[in-house]
Design a protein around this motif. Structure first.
Motif, short mmCIF file in Angstrom:
data_model
loop_
_atom_site.label_atom_id
_atom_site.label_comp_id
_atom_site.label_asym_id
_atom_site.label_seq_id
_atom_site.Cartn_x
_atom_site.Cartn_y
_atom_site.Cartn_z
N ALA A 128 31.88 45.87 47.86
CA ALA A 128 32.82 45.20 48.71
C ALA A 128 32.60 43.59 47.99
O ALA A 128 33.69 43.07 48.12
N LEU A 129 31.37 43.19 48.08
CA LEU A 129 31.18 41.77 47.90
C LEU A 129 31.75 41.47 46.57
O LEU A 129 32.37 40.41 46.20
N ILE A 130 31.21 42.32 45.35
CA ILE A 130 31.92 41.83 44.20
C ILE A 130 33.49 42.04 44.08
O ILE A 130 34.00 41.10 43.16
N GLY A 131 34.00 42.83 44.90
CA GLY A 131 35.61 42.79 44.91
C GLY A 131 36.11 41.74 45.52
O GLY A 131 37.26 41.00 45.00
N ARG A 132 35.59 41.08 46.63
CA ARG A 132 36.13 39.93 47.13
C ARG A 132 35.95 38.62 46.14
O ARG A 132 36.77 37.90 46.11
N LEU A 133 34.49 38.60 45.50
CA LEU A 133 34.37 37.39 44.55
C LEU A 133 35.14 37.60 43.48
O LEU A 133 35.61 36.49 42.66
N ARG A 134 35.56 38.60 43.03
CA ARG A 134 36.39 38.73 41.53
C ARG A 134 37.87 38.40 41.97
O ARG A 134 38.31 37.72 41.07
N ALA A 135 38.14 38.55 43.24
CA ALA A 135 39.49 38.15 43.59
C ALA A 135 39.58 36.76 43.68
O ALA A 135 40.44 35.73 43.55
N ALA A 136 38.58 36.09 44.43
CA ALA A 136 38.45 34.77 44.68
C ALA A 136 38.30 34.03 43.50
O ALA A 136 38.81 32.60 43.45
N TYR A 137 37.70 34.41 42.42
CA TYR A 137 37.37 33.74 41.18
C TYR A 137 38.90 33.32 40.30
O TYR A 137 38.95 32.40 40.04
N GLU A 138 39.48 34.32 40.49
CA GLU A 138 40.86 34.25 40.00
C GLU A 138 41.82 33.37 40.88
O GLU A 138 42.72 32.71 40.42
N GLU A 139 41.53 33.34 42.21
CA GLU A 139 42.61 32.43 42.97
C GLU A 139 42.21 31.07 42.72
O GLU A 139 42.92 30.04 43.01
N HIS A 140 41.03 30.89 42.16
CA HIS A 140 40.46 29.39 42.05
C HIS A 140 40.62 28.82 40.62
O HIS A 140 39.87 28.04 40.27
N GLY A 141 41.46 29.60 40.05
CA GLY A 141 42.00 29.18 38.58
C GLY A 141 40.95 29.69 37.62
O GLY A 141 41.43 29.29 36.39
N GLY A 142 40.26 30.72 37.69
CA GLY A 142 39.69 31.57 36.58
C GLY A 142 40.50 32.23 35.96
O GLY A 142 41.52 33.07 36.51
#
Length: 210
Positions: A128-142
Motif C-alpha cells: 500500500a505504501l508503494i502505491g501511495r508513493l507512486r501516485a504522489a511522485y506523479e502528482e509532484h511533476g514526475g
C-alpha cells in the motif's frame, strides 16, 4: 356670483424606498445610500480524505529520507535501487513478527510462545505504501515512465516479501475471488386460451343465391 370651489387635496406622498415591484421583491435597498446588497452563499472547504492525508505523510517521510541520505539524494536522480533501500530502512519500525527458517515456529500462524525472530514491515503495508508513493511522485511533476516506485526491481522485491512472509507466518495472501451474482430466472407460464364456443343465437349464413 361665482362659486369658488376649494382646490382638490394633494395626493398622499409615496415612499420610494418601500415600494415593492415584482422584479425587485428579493432585493434589499438601503434608504440612505440607495445601494443594493445581495447575500452570497459560501461553501465550506472540503476535508482531505484519509488516503490523501496518509499519502502526504508518506511523501514527506520519503523526501526526508532523501535529505538525510549520505550523500543526500536528489529526487530526479532517485531510482528503484534507492526505493529498495528505503523499504529496508522501514523494516526497523515494523511490528510484524516474521520467523526465520531455523525458528521452530516457522510456518505457524499462531506461535505458542515468543521467539527472538525480528519484526518487519508487513507485506500489505509495504504494498500500500508503494502505491501511495507512486501516485504522489506523479502528482509532484514526475514522469510516469521514470517513476522509481513502479520499477521492475521494486515489484520483484514486493513479490519476494509476500511469498516469504506467507511461508514464515503461515498466512495466505491470495485475494478472495468475488462470488458471481446469482441471476434470477423467471419461469414463463404458457396460458392456453379456452376454445371458442359458437353462438347459437347467430343465424347461419345463407349460402343459397336468390
Amino acid at each position: 356670483m361665482d362659486l369658488v370651489h376649494p382646490p382638490p387635496p394633494p395626493p398622499p406622498p409615496t415612499n420610494p424606498t418601500t415600494a415593492v415591484t415584482p422584479s425587485t421583491a428579493n432585493i434589499t435597498t438601503s434608504p440612505t445610500t440607495g445601494t443594493t446588497s445581495s447575500s452570497t452563499i459560501t461553501t465550506p472547504p472540503t476535508t482531505p480524505s484519509r488516503y490523501e492525508n496518509q499519502k502526504r505523510r508518506d511523501w514527506n517521510t520519503f523526501c526526508q529520507y532523501l535529505r538525510n541520505h549520505r550523500p543526500p539524494l536528489n529526487l530526479t536522480l532517485c531510482s528503484g535501487a534507492h526505493v529498495l533501500e528505503f523499504l529496508r530502512y522501514l523494516d526497523q519500525f515494523g511490528k510484524t513478527k516474521v520467523h526465520n527458517q531455523t525458528c521452530p515456529f516457522f510456518g505457524l500462524p499462531n506461535p505458542p510462545a515468543p521467539c527472538p525472530c525480528p519484526l518487519r514491515q508487513a507485506w500489505g503495508s509495504l504494498d500500500a505504501l508503494i502505491g501511495r508513493l507512486r501516485a504522489a511522485y506523479e502528482e509532484h511533476g514526475g514522469r510516469p515512465e521514470a517513476n522509481p516506485f513502479g520499477a521492475r526491481a521494486v515489484r520483484i522485491y514486493l513479490r519476494e516479501v509476500r511469498d516469504f512472509q506467507a511461508k514464515a507466518r503461515g498466512v495466505s495472501y491470495e485475494k478472495k475471488r468475488k462470488r458471481p451474482k446469482q441471476k434470477v430466472t423467471t419461469s414463463t407460464v404458457t396460458v392456453t386460451p379456452p376454445p371458442l364456443v359458437p353462438d347459437h343465437h347467430q343465424s347461419a349464413p345463407n349460402n343459397h343465391l336468390q
